[in-house]
Motif scaffolding. Structure first.
Motif, PDB file in Angstrom:
ATOM      1  N   PRO A  88       0.810  -1.220   0.000  1.00  0.00           N
ATOM      2  CA  PRO A  88       0.000   0.000   0.000  1.00  0.00           C
ATOM      3  C   PRO A  88       0.845   1.273   0.000  1.00  0.00           C
ATOM      4  CG  PRO A  88      -0.869  -1.562   1.579  1.00  0.00           C
ATOM      5  CD  PRO A  88       0.438  -2.126   1.108  1.00  0.00           C
ATOM      6  N   CYS A  89       1.953   1.271   0.755  1.00  0.00           N
ATOM      7  CA  CYS A  89       2.814   2.461   0.784  1.00  0.00           C
ATOM      8  C   CYS A  89       3.370   2.756  -0.605  1.00  0.00           C
ATOM      9  CB  CYS A  89       3.954   2.267   1.775  1.00  0.00           C
ATOM     10  SG  CYS A  89       3.448   2.260   3.502  1.00  0.00           S
ATOM     11  N   ALA A  90       3.816   1.721  -1.287  1.00  0.00           N
ATOM     12  CA  ALA A  90       4.355   1.909  -2.637  1.00  0.00           C
ATOM     13  C   ALA A  90       3.292   2.453  -3.581  1.00  0.00           C
ATOM     14  CB  ALA A  90       4.910   0.582  -3.154  1.00  0.00           C
ATOM     15  N   ARG A  91       2.071   1.988  -3.440  1.00  0.00           N
ATOM     16  CA  ARG A  91       0.990   2.504  -4.303  1.00  0.00           C
ATOM     17  C   ARG A  91       0.751   3.983  -4.047  1.00  0.00           C
ATOM     18  NH1 ARG A  91      -1.327  -2.511  -2.958  1.00  0.00           N
ATOM     19  NH2 ARG A  91      -2.798  -1.584  -1.479  1.00  0.00           N
ATOM     20  N   HIS A  92       0.811   4.407  -2.788  1.00  0.00           N
ATOM     21  CA  HIS A  92       0.642   5.833  -2.479  1.00  0.00           C
ATOM     22  C   HIS A  92       1.771   6.662  -3.095  1.00  0.00           C
ATOM     23  CE1 HIS A  92      -2.827   5.544   0.114  1.00  0.00           C
ATOM     24  NE2 HIS A  92      -2.231   4.689   0.935  1.00  0.00           N
ATOM     25  N   VAL A  93       2.997   6.148  -3.023  1.00  0.00           N
ATOM     26  CA  VAL A  93       4.140   6.855  -3.598  1.00  0.00           C
ATOM     27  C   VAL A  93       3.962   7.010  -5.102  1.00  0.00           C
ATOM     28  CG1 VAL A  93       6.622   6.671  -4.061  1.00  0.00           C
ATOM     29  CG2 VAL A  93       5.736   6.144  -1.785  1.00  0.00           C
ATOM     30  N   LEU A  94       3.508   5.958  -5.753  1.00  0.00           N
ATOM     31  CA  LEU A  94       3.285   5.995  -7.202  1.00  0.00           C
ATOM     32  C   LEU A  94       2.150   6.947  -7.556  1.00  0.00           C
ATOM     33  CD1 LEU A  94       4.146   4.711  -9.917  1.00  0.00           C
ATOM     34  CD2 LEU A  94       2.402   2.960  -9.519  1.00  0.00           C
ATOM     35  N   ALA A  95       1.074   6.896  -6.787  1.00  0.00           N
ATOM     36  CA  ALA A  95      -0.092   7.748  -7.067  1.00  0.00           C
ATOM     37  C   ALA A  95       0.234   9.227  -6.926  1.00  0.00           C
ATOM     38  CB  ALA A  95      -1.244   7.377  -6.133  1.00  0.00           C
ATOM     39  N   ALA A  96       1.255   9.543  -6.133  1.00  0.00           N
ATOM     40  CA  ALA A  96       1.648  10.944  -5.936  1.00  0.00           C
ATOM     41  C   ALA A  96       2.479  11.484  -7.092  1.00  0.00           C
ATOM     42  CB  ALA A  96       2.421  11.086  -4.632  1.00  0.00           C
ATOM     43  N   GLY A  97       2.753  10.656  -8.095  1.00  0.00           N
ATOM     44  CA  GLY A  97       3.453  11.125  -9.289  1.00  0.00           C
ATOM     45  C   GLY A  97       4.944  10.846  -9.310  1.00  0.00           C
ATOM     46  N   ASN A  98       5.446  10.084  -8.358  1.00  0.00           N
ATOM     47  CA  ASN A  98       6.860   9.732  -8.358  1.00  0.00           C
ATOM     48  C   ASN A  98       7.139   8.603  -9.347  1.00  0.00           C
ATOM     49  OD1 ASN A  98       7.950  11.305  -5.878  1.00  0.00           O
ATOM     50  ND2 ASN A  98       6.118  10.286  -5.103  1.00  0.00           N
ATOM     51  N   GLU A  99       8.348   8.578  -9.887  1.00  0.00           N
ATOM     52  CA  GLU A  99       8.784   7.430 -10.669  1.00  0.00           C
ATOM     53  C   GLU A  99       9.156   6.325  -9.692  1.00  0.00           C
ATOM     54  OE1 GLU A  99      11.815   8.248 -13.573  1.00  0.00           O
ATOM     55  OE2 GLU A  99      11.159  10.336 -13.767  1.00  0.00           O
TER      56      GLU A  99
ATOM     57  N   THR B 172      10.419   2.264  -8.930  1.00  0.00           N
ATOM     58  CA  THR B 172      10.995   0.973  -9.309  1.00  0.00           C
ATOM     59  C   THR B 172      10.872   0.044  -8.114  1.00  0.00           C
ATOM     60  OG1 THR B 172      12.591   2.063 -10.771  1.00  0.00           O
ATOM     61  CG2 THR B 172      13.045  -0.222 -10.157  1.00  0.00           C
ATOM     62  N   VAL B 173      10.387  -1.178  -8.339  1.00  0.00           N
ATOM     63  CA  VAL B 173      10.061  -2.059  -7.223  1.00  0.00           C
ATOM     64  C   VAL B 173      10.736  -3.419  -7.376  1.00  0.00           C
ATOM     65  CG1 VAL B 173       7.837  -0.950  -6.819  1.00  0.00           C
ATOM     66  CG2 VAL B 173       7.959  -2.924  -8.359  1.00  0.00           C
ATOM     67  N   ALA B 174      10.869  -4.097  -6.241  1.00  0.00           N
ATOM     68  CA  ALA B 174      11.358  -5.473  -6.219  1.00  0.00           C
ATOM     69  C   ALA B 174      10.771  -6.182  -5.010  1.00  0.00           C
ATOM     70  CB  ALA B 174      12.881  -5.518  -6.163  1.00  0.00           C
ATOM     71  N   ASP B 175      10.414  -7.457  -5.218  1.00  0.00           N
ATOM     72  CA  ASP B 175       9.903  -8.275  -4.129  1.00  0.00           C
ATOM     73  C   ASP B 175      10.074  -9.740  -4.512  1.00  0.00           C
ATOM     74  OD1 ASP B 175       7.752  -7.725  -1.603  1.00  0.00           O
ATOM     75  OD2 ASP B 175       7.792  -9.748  -2.406  1.00  0.00           O
ATOM     76  N   LEU B 176      10.349 -10.581  -3.512  1.00  0.00           N
ATOM     77  CA  LEU B 176      10.457 -12.015  -3.782  1.00  0.00           C
ATOM     78  C   LEU B 176       9.122 -12.607  -4.207  1.00  0.00           C
ATOM     79  CD1 LEU B 176      12.739 -13.110  -0.792  1.00  0.00           C
ATOM     80  CD2 LEU B 176      13.399 -12.769  -3.179  1.00  0.00           C
ATOM     81  N   ASP B 177       8.032 -11.957  -3.814  1.00  0.00           N
ATOM     82  CA  ASP B 177       6.690 -12.382  -4.200  1.00  0.00           C
ATOM     83  C   ASP B 177       6.370 -11.768  -5.565  1.00  0.00           C
ATOM     84  OD1 ASP B 177       3.932 -12.688  -4.596  1.00  0.00           O
ATOM     85  OD2 ASP B 177       3.454 -12.455  -2.477  1.00  0.00           O
ATOM     86  N   HIS B 178       6.399 -12.586  -6.602  1.00  0.00           N
ATOM     87  CA  HIS B 178       6.207 -12.072  -7.959  1.00  0.00           C
ATOM     88  C   HIS B 178       4.839 -11.416  -8.119  1.00  0.00           C
ATOM     89  CE1 HIS B 178       6.417 -11.756 -12.319  1.00  0.00           C
ATOM     90  NE2 HIS B 178       5.226 -12.341 -12.373  1.00  0.00           N
ATOM     91  N   ASP B 179       3.804 -11.989  -7.505  1.00  0.00           N
ATOM     92  CA  ASP B 179       2.458 -11.429  -7.656  1.00  0.00           C
ATOM     93  C   ASP B 179       2.381 -10.029  -7.052  1.00  0.00           C
ATOM     94  OD1 ASP B 179       1.623 -13.717  -8.933  1.00  0.00           O
ATOM     95  OD2 ASP B 179       0.749 -14.628  -7.143  1.00  0.00           O
TER      96      ASP B 179
ATOM     97  N   GLY C 175       1.831   0.818 -12.903  1.00  0.00           N
ATOM     98  CA  GLY C 175       2.693   1.810 -13.559  1.00  0.00           C
ATOM     99  C   GLY C 175       4.126   1.858 -13.086  1.00  0.00           C
ATOM    100  N   ALA C 176       4.512   0.995 -12.141  1.00  0.00           N
ATOM    101  CA  ALA C 176       5.885   0.979 -11.653  1.00  0.00           C
ATOM    102  C   ALA C 176       6.783   0.177 -12.593  1.00  0.00           C
ATOM    103  CB  ALA C 176       5.945   0.371 -10.250  1.00  0.00           C
ATOM    104  N   GLN C 177       8.077   0.422 -12.502  1.00  0.00           N
ATOM    105  CA  GLN C 177       9.068  -0.404 -13.187  1.00  0.00           C
ATOM    106  C   GLN C 177       9.530  -1.487 -12.210  1.00  0.00           C
ATOM    107  OE1 GLN C 177       9.880   0.163 -16.523  1.00  0.00           O
ATOM    108  NE2 GLN C 177       8.182   1.612 -16.289  1.00  0.00           N
ATOM    109  N   GLU C 178       9.992  -2.618 -12.733  1.00  0.00           N
ATOM    110  CA  GLU C 178      10.456  -3.683 -11.866  1.00  0.00           C
ATOM    111  C   GLU C 178      11.957  -3.890 -12.025  1.00  0.00           C
ATOM    112  OE1 GLU C 178       8.887  -7.544 -12.865  1.00  0.00           O
ATOM    113  OE2 GLU C 178       8.714  -6.994 -14.979  1.00  0.00           O
ATOM    114  N   ALA C 179      12.576  -4.407 -10.978  1.00  0.00           N
ATOM    115  CA  ALA C 179      13.994  -4.744 -11.007  1.00  0.00           C
ATOM    116  C   ALA C 179      14.164  -6.153 -10.475  1.00  0.00           C
ATOM    117  CB  ALA C 179      14.799  -3.763 -10.162  1.00  0.00           C
ATOM    118  N   ALA C 180      15.212  -6.823 -10.930  1.00  0.00           N
ATOM    119  CA  ALA C 180      15.416  -8.223 -10.563  1.00  0.00           C
ATOM    120  C   ALA C 180      16.003  -8.375  -9.174  1.00  0.00           C
ATOM    121  CB  ALA C 180      16.315  -8.899 -11.590  1.00  0.00           C
ATOM    122  N   HIS C 181      16.642  -7.327  -8.649  1.00  0.00           N
ATOM    123  CA  HIS C 181      17.301  -7.419  -7.362  1.00  0.00           C
ATOM    124  C   HIS C 181      17.467  -6.018  -6.788  1.00  0.00           C
ATOM    125  CE1 HIS C 181      20.507  -6.382 -10.096  1.00  0.00           C
ATOM    126  NE2 HIS C 181      20.521  -7.603 -10.616  1.00  0.00           N
ATOM    127  N   PRO C 182      17.813  -5.908  -5.494  1.00  0.00           N
ATOM    128  CA  PRO C 182      17.953  -4.592  -4.868  1.00  0.00           C
ATOM    129  C   PRO C 182      18.938  -3.671  -5.580  1.00  0.00           C
ATOM    130  CG  PRO C 182      17.856  -6.269  -3.188  1.00  0.00           C
ATOM    131  CD  PRO C 182      17.930  -6.998  -4.495  1.00  0.00           C
TER     132      PRO C 182
END
Length: 299
Positions: free
Chosen positions: A14-25, A27-34, A43-50
């Motif tokens: 939820p925090c990441a969604r708020h950051v994105l909704a505020a107009g920031n670019e 990039t996200v990563a999580d072990l949980d693919h879903d 609308g976020a970009q993904e990265a394979a690792h930190p």
């Protein structure tokens, strides 16, 4: 601002969604693919690792389940510090021990990166609403650079609390008071039920007396509502363990906290780790050889 977010669970997602909704670019990563894909679909970009997240970001926010995870993400192979630019900021929303916070602050400083420990309170409900209580500490100037981002999901009254580790210690003490206090009510409730007291009258007296301060979750405990969790018992056990580890560094005995941690530890061993933390009552019942019945529902 170019923001990275690592850890997209009940709080981080939820925090990441708020950051994105505020107009920031973002990039996200999580072990949980879903969990990661949900942010990518938004609308976020993904990265394979930190390291990939850090390479794309001016500031990286972490919301991770354990101190071990924070250390691995920041300092491990393909971790943030392997690619982070000097003067970038790492904001750790996770709950860590005082010692781990100190280690991460020093590791980031050696790489020219600012580390802000900013544990949160308010659970998944506060994260969804964007009203979390934030406890940021570290370099005040670095906090100023990311404050607007943090306010995307945090209380507008958020203020810098002091040198690195201050926020972590406040969070640990907050959880310590809350968890131990709740367990005190559970003990008294079990004792009253096993003694055969008139439970409705007993609860009414407590609510109108000084014990009422400890009855915030009493209705959920009485009705055994711990199958659906917003704060897993295993996480509560971890938080009290971290408070105890930190207290040793400060040379401060915490006998009540140690006893409460023992109950949570036993509850985890009984298989209750994924229950809401108030399910620790079952560990107390196990020791007492008595299960408190759910009161009949009123018409």
């Amino acid at each position: 601002m170019r923001i990275g977010f690592i850890g997209l669970g009940n709080i981080g997602g939820p925090c990441a969604r708020h950051v994105l909704a505020a107009g920031n670019e973002l990039t996200v990563a999580d072990l949980d693919h879903d969990a990661q894909q949900r942010l990518v679909d938004a609308g976020a970009q993904e990265a394979a690792h930190p390291a990939g997240v850090a390479e794309a970001s001016e500031a990286v926010l972490l919301s991770l389940p354990s101190p071990e995870a924070s250390c691995a993400v920041v300092t491990g192979e393909d971790g943030i510090l392997s690619t982070a630019s000097p003067a970038s900021v790492v904001v750790d929303l996770s709950t860590n021990s005082a010692g781990v916070t100190e280690d991460l602050f020093k590791a980031c400083a050696a790489a020219g990166v600012d580390y802000i420990d900013c544990p949160v309170s308010g659970g998944s409900v506060g994260a969804e609403a964007g009203t979390l209580t934030l406890m940021p500490s570290g370099d005040e100037t670095a906090f100023g650079r990311v404050k607007d981002v943090l306010l995307c999901f945090g209380n507008e009254e958020t203020q810098w609390l002091g040198p690195s580790g201050t926020g972590t210690l406040i969070k640990l003490i907050n959880n310590q008071v809350f968890l131990v206090g709740t367990q005190v009510f559970a003990e008294g409730y079990l004792m009253a039920a096993k003694a055969g007291l008139d439970m409705p009258r007993f609860l009414d007296v407590l609510r109108g007396s000084s014990a009422g301060f400890y009855m915030l979750l009493s209705e959920m405990i009485v009705n055994r509502q711990w199958d659906d969790s917003t704060y897993d018992l295993s996480l509560a056990e971890k938080d009290l363990r971290l408070a105890l580890e930190s207290s040793e560094q400060i040379d401060t005995p915490l006998p009540l906290t140690r006893a409460a941690h023992g109950v949570l530890e036993q509850a985890v061993q009984l298989g209750l780790g994924d229950k809401f933390f108030i399910g620790a009552l079952e560990a107390l019942e196990h020791e007492a050889g008595f299960t408190v019945p759910v009161p009949p529902q009123e018409d």
